[in-house]
Design a protein around this motif. Structure first.
Motif, PDB file in Angstrom:
ATOM      1  N   GLY A  50       0.789  -1.229   0.000  1.00 27.17           N
ATOM      2  CA  GLY A  50       0.000   0.000   0.000  1.00 27.17           C
ATOM      3  C   GLY A  50       0.819   1.276   0.000  1.00 27.17           C
ATOM      4  O   GLY A  50       0.286   2.342   0.314  1.00 27.17           O
ATOM      5  N   LEU A  51       2.103   1.184  -0.358  1.00 24.22           N
ATOM      6  CA  LEU A  51       2.894   2.420  -0.476  1.00 24.22           C
ATOM      7  C   LEU A  51       2.509   3.149  -1.758  1.00 24.22           C
ATOM      8  O   LEU A  51       2.695   4.353  -1.875  1.00 24.22           O
ATOM      9  CB  LEU A  51       4.399   2.113  -0.484  1.00 24.22           C
ATOM     10  N   LEU A  52       1.983   2.380  -2.718  1.00 21.17           N
ATOM     11  CA  LEU A  52       1.401   2.975  -3.923  1.00 21.17           C
ATOM     12  C   LEU A  52       0.053   2.298  -4.153  1.00 21.17           C
ATOM     13  O   LEU A  52      -0.144   1.146  -3.750  1.00 21.17           O
ATOM     14  CB  LEU A  52       2.316   2.749  -5.136  1.00 21.17           C
ATOM     15  N   ARG A  53      -0.847   3.009  -4.809  1.00 18.47           N
ATOM     16  CA  ARG A  53      -2.178   2.456  -5.104  1.00 18.47           C
ATOM     17  C   ARG A  53      -2.319   2.359  -6.624  1.00 18.47           C
ATOM     18  O   ARG A  53      -1.935   3.304  -7.333  1.00 18.47           O
ATOM     19  CB  ARG A  53      -3.260   3.400  -4.575  1.00 18.47           C
ATOM     20  N   PRO A  54      -2.910   1.265  -7.101  1.00 18.48           N
ATOM     21  CA  PRO A  54      -3.077   1.154  -8.555  1.00 18.48           C
ATOM     22  C   PRO A  54      -4.174   2.098  -9.045  1.00 18.48           C
ATOM     23  O   PRO A  54      -5.086   2.433  -8.291  1.00 18.48           O
ATOM     24  CB  PRO A  54      -3.506  -0.309  -8.743  1.00 18.48           C
ATOM     25  N   ASP A  55      -4.061   2.531 -10.311  1.00 19.97           N
ATOM     26  CA  ASP A  55      -5.139   3.312 -10.911  1.00 19.97           C
ATOM     27  C   ASP A  55      -6.319   2.398 -11.212  1.00 19.97           C
ATOM     28  O   ASP A  55      -7.470   2.811 -11.213  1.00 19.97           O
ATOM     29  CB  ASP A  55      -4.647   3.963 -12.212  1.00 19.97           C
ATOM     30  N   GLN A  56      -5.987   1.149 -11.498  1.00 15.57           N
ATOM     31  CA  GLN A  56      -6.992   0.137 -11.826  1.00 15.57           C
ATOM     32  C   GLN A  56      -6.422  -1.199 -11.420  1.00 15.57           C
ATOM     33  O   GLN A  56      -5.207  -1.373 -11.448  1.00 15.57           O
ATOM     34  CB  GLN A  56      -7.139   0.118 -13.358  1.00 15.57           C
ATOM     35  N   GLY A  57      -7.289  -2.146 -11.085  1.00 13.55           N
ATOM     36  CA  GLY A  57      -6.824  -3.494 -10.790  1.00 13.55           C
ATOM     37  C   GLY A  57      -6.888  -3.820  -9.312  1.00 13.55           C
ATOM     38  O   GLY A  57      -7.178  -2.942  -8.483  1.00 13.55           O
ATOM     39  N   GLU A  58      -6.634  -5.082  -9.002  1.00 11.41           N
ATOM     40  CA  GLU A  58      -6.701  -5.551  -7.616  1.00 11.41           C
ATOM     41  C   GLU A  58      -5.440  -6.302  -7.226  1.00 11.41           C
ATOM     42  O   GLU A  58      -4.792  -6.913  -8.061  1.00 11.41           O
ATOM     43  CB  GLU A  58      -7.882  -6.513  -7.433  1.00 11.41           C
ATOM     44  N   ILE A  59      -5.155  -6.248  -5.931  1.00 13.88           N
ATOM     45  CA  ILE A  59      -4.009  -6.965  -5.385  1.00 13.88           C
ATOM     46  C   ILE A  59      -4.493  -7.752  -4.173  1.00 13.88           C
ATOM     47  O   ILE A  59      -5.066  -7.170  -3.247  1.00 13.88           O
ATOM     48  CB  ILE A  59      -2.915  -5.974  -4.956  1.00 13.88           C
ATOM     49  N   TYR A  60      -4.276  -9.062  -4.214  1.00 19.66           N
ATOM     50  CA  TYR A  60      -4.706  -9.899  -3.094  1.00 19.66           C
ATOM     51  C   TYR A  60      -3.487 -10.402  -2.336  1.00 19.66           C
ATOM     52  O   TYR A  60      -2.544 -10.932  -2.935  1.00 19.66           O
ATOM     53  CB  TYR A  60      -5.539 -11.085  -3.601  1.00 19.66           C
ATOM     54  N   LEU A  61      -3.541 -10.219  -1.035  1.00 22.29           N
ATOM     55  CA  LEU A  61      -2.473 -10.694  -0.170  1.00 22.29           C
ATOM     56  C   LEU A  61      -3.128 -11.475   0.951  1.00 22.29           C
ATOM     57  O   LEU A  61      -3.976 -10.920   1.665  1.00 22.29           O
ATOM     58  CB  LEU A  61      -1.704  -9.503   0.396  1.00 22.29           C
ATOM     59  N   ASP A  62      -2.785 -12.749   1.053  1.00 24.44           N
ATOM     60  CA  ASP A  62      -3.367 -13.569   2.103  1.00 24.44           C
ATOM     61  C   ASP A  62      -4.910 -13.522   2.050  1.00 24.44           C
ATOM     62  O   ASP A  62      -5.581 -13.462   3.082  1.00 24.44           O
ATOM     63  CB  ASP A  62      -2.873 -13.052   3.470  1.00 24.44           C
ATOM     64  N   GLY A  63      -5.450 -13.536   0.843  1.00 18.99           N
ATOM     65  CA  GLY A  63      -6.897 -13.591   0.664  1.00 18.99           C
ATOM     66  C   GLY A  63      -7.621 -12.263   0.779  1.00 18.99           C
ATOM     67  O   GLY A  63      -8.842 -12.201   0.627  1.00 18.99           O
ATOM     68  N   GLU A  64      -6.864 -11.190   1.017  1.00 19.28           N
ATOM     69  CA  GLU A  64      -7.498  -9.898   1.223  1.00 19.28           C
ATOM     70  C   GLU A  64      -7.099  -8.927   0.121  1.00 19.28           C
ATOM     71  O   GLU A  64      -5.923  -8.859  -0.252  1.00 19.28           O
ATOM     72  CB  GLU A  64      -7.041  -9.337   2.577  1.00 19.28           C
ATOM     73  N   GLU A  65      -8.077  -8.187  -0.391  1.00 15.92           N
ATOM     74  CA  GLU A  65      -7.785  -7.193  -1.416  1.00 15.92           C
ATOM     75  C   GLU A  65      -7.202  -5.971  -0.707  1.00 15.92           C
ATOM     76  O   GLU A  65      -7.869  -5.354   0.125  1.00 15.92           O
ATOM     77  CB  GLU A  65      -9.068  -6.840  -2.180  1.00 15.92           C
TER      78      GLU A  65
END
Ligand SMILES: Nc1ncnc2c1ncn2[C@@H]1O[C@H](COP(=O)(O)OP(=O)(O)O)[C@@H](O)[C@H]1O
Ligand SMILES: [Mg+2]
Length: 248
Positions: free
Chosen positions: A50-65
């Motif tokens: 979360g040091l940067l946020r995407p303009d679009q898209g998702e990131i899952y870490l340990d099942g959490e977006e």
């Protein structure tokens, strides 16, 4: 749980850095992200915590977006996912053990003594226990890097992100750092995500490699697949010519 990047877009102003990148990193993998300087490798891993946020898209870490979590909700994410920055800096006024104890003091209710004891255990993991009471200025770069890795391990993360861990290290220290990163996966079950352009590291410790090129994932595969591909861009990289005219 795997790390999943889904359709990640990121631009700074009108400069598009990531233009729809997808991949998944499995549990316990030693996963490398490679590409020319400026390709977006550091940008990619900064999205994970979360040091940067995407303009679009998702990131899952340990099942959490994680890409749209508030700073407050990112706090537990950053405990699970430690980062060893490119210029990992230790506090010069503190001993190695005190540096490693710092996250424990900050994030848990441990006493100074308990935190220092836990710090010594982490220093043992990186074979730096004999330097617990030394100050960073007394150490070479390779040793400092190992202390920084010990500090990243303080809160028992499941994921460790490394940005150029062997850059600026002498060859012996670089290979020791490789061995250490590999042992985190093999012995502690940590998932390591390593940004690197050190071909020796890549081909000696990576399980899989993702190559970024011009905003896209150019290739994802094992070191063997990278060595055998016909893709001219990947071949140029594998031959150590990545800083040539095909640079982004
Ligand atoms: N916070 C930022 N603001 C503006 N531009 C940035 C920022 N972070 C990175 N960039 C730009 O994004 C591009 C990719 O950066 P980076 O991911 O650091 O490259 P590398 O692949 O070498 O790690 C570079 O052109 C860099 O200048
Ligand atoms: Mg970088």
């Amino acid at each position: 749980m795997p790390i999943v990047f889904e359709n990640i877009h990121k631009a700074f102003g009108d400069k598009v850095i990531l233009d729809g990148v997808d991949f998944r990193i499995d549990d316990g993998e030693c996963f490398f992200i490679v590409g020319a300087s400026g390709a977006g490798k550091s940008v990619m891993i900064k999205h994970l915590i979360g040091l940067l946020r995407p303009d679009q898209g998702e990131i899952y870490l340990d099942g959490e977006e994680v890409s749209r979590l508030s700073e407050r909700d990112l706090y537990p994410v950053r405990k699970k996912c430690a980062m060893v920055f490119q210029n990992a800096t230790l506090f010069d006024s503190m001993t190695c053990a005190e540096n490693v104890a710092l996250p424990l003091r900050k994030h848990t209710g441990r006493s100074h003594g308990q935190a220092l004891e836990a710090a010594r255990e982490r220093l043992e993991l990186v074979h730096m226990q004999d330097f617990a009471d030394s100050y960073p200025a007394e150490l070479g770069d390779g040793m400092k890097k190992r202390v920084a890795i010990a500090r990243a391990l303080t809160l028992d993360p499941r994921y460790v992100l490394f940005d150029e861990p062997t850059t600026s290290l002498d060859p012996v220290s670089a290979r020791r750092t490789d061995a250490l990163i590999r042992s985190l996966c093999d012995d502690l079950g940590v998932t390591s995500v390593v940004v690197s352009h050190d071909l020796v590291s890549i081909f000696s410790i990576a399980d899989r490699i993702a190559m970024l090129y011009k905003g896209h994932l150019r290739m994802l595969g094992t070191p063997k697949e990278f060595q055998e591909t016909d893709d001219p861009v990947v071949r140029q990289f594998v031959r150590g010519e990545a800083e040539g005219p095909m640079d982004v």
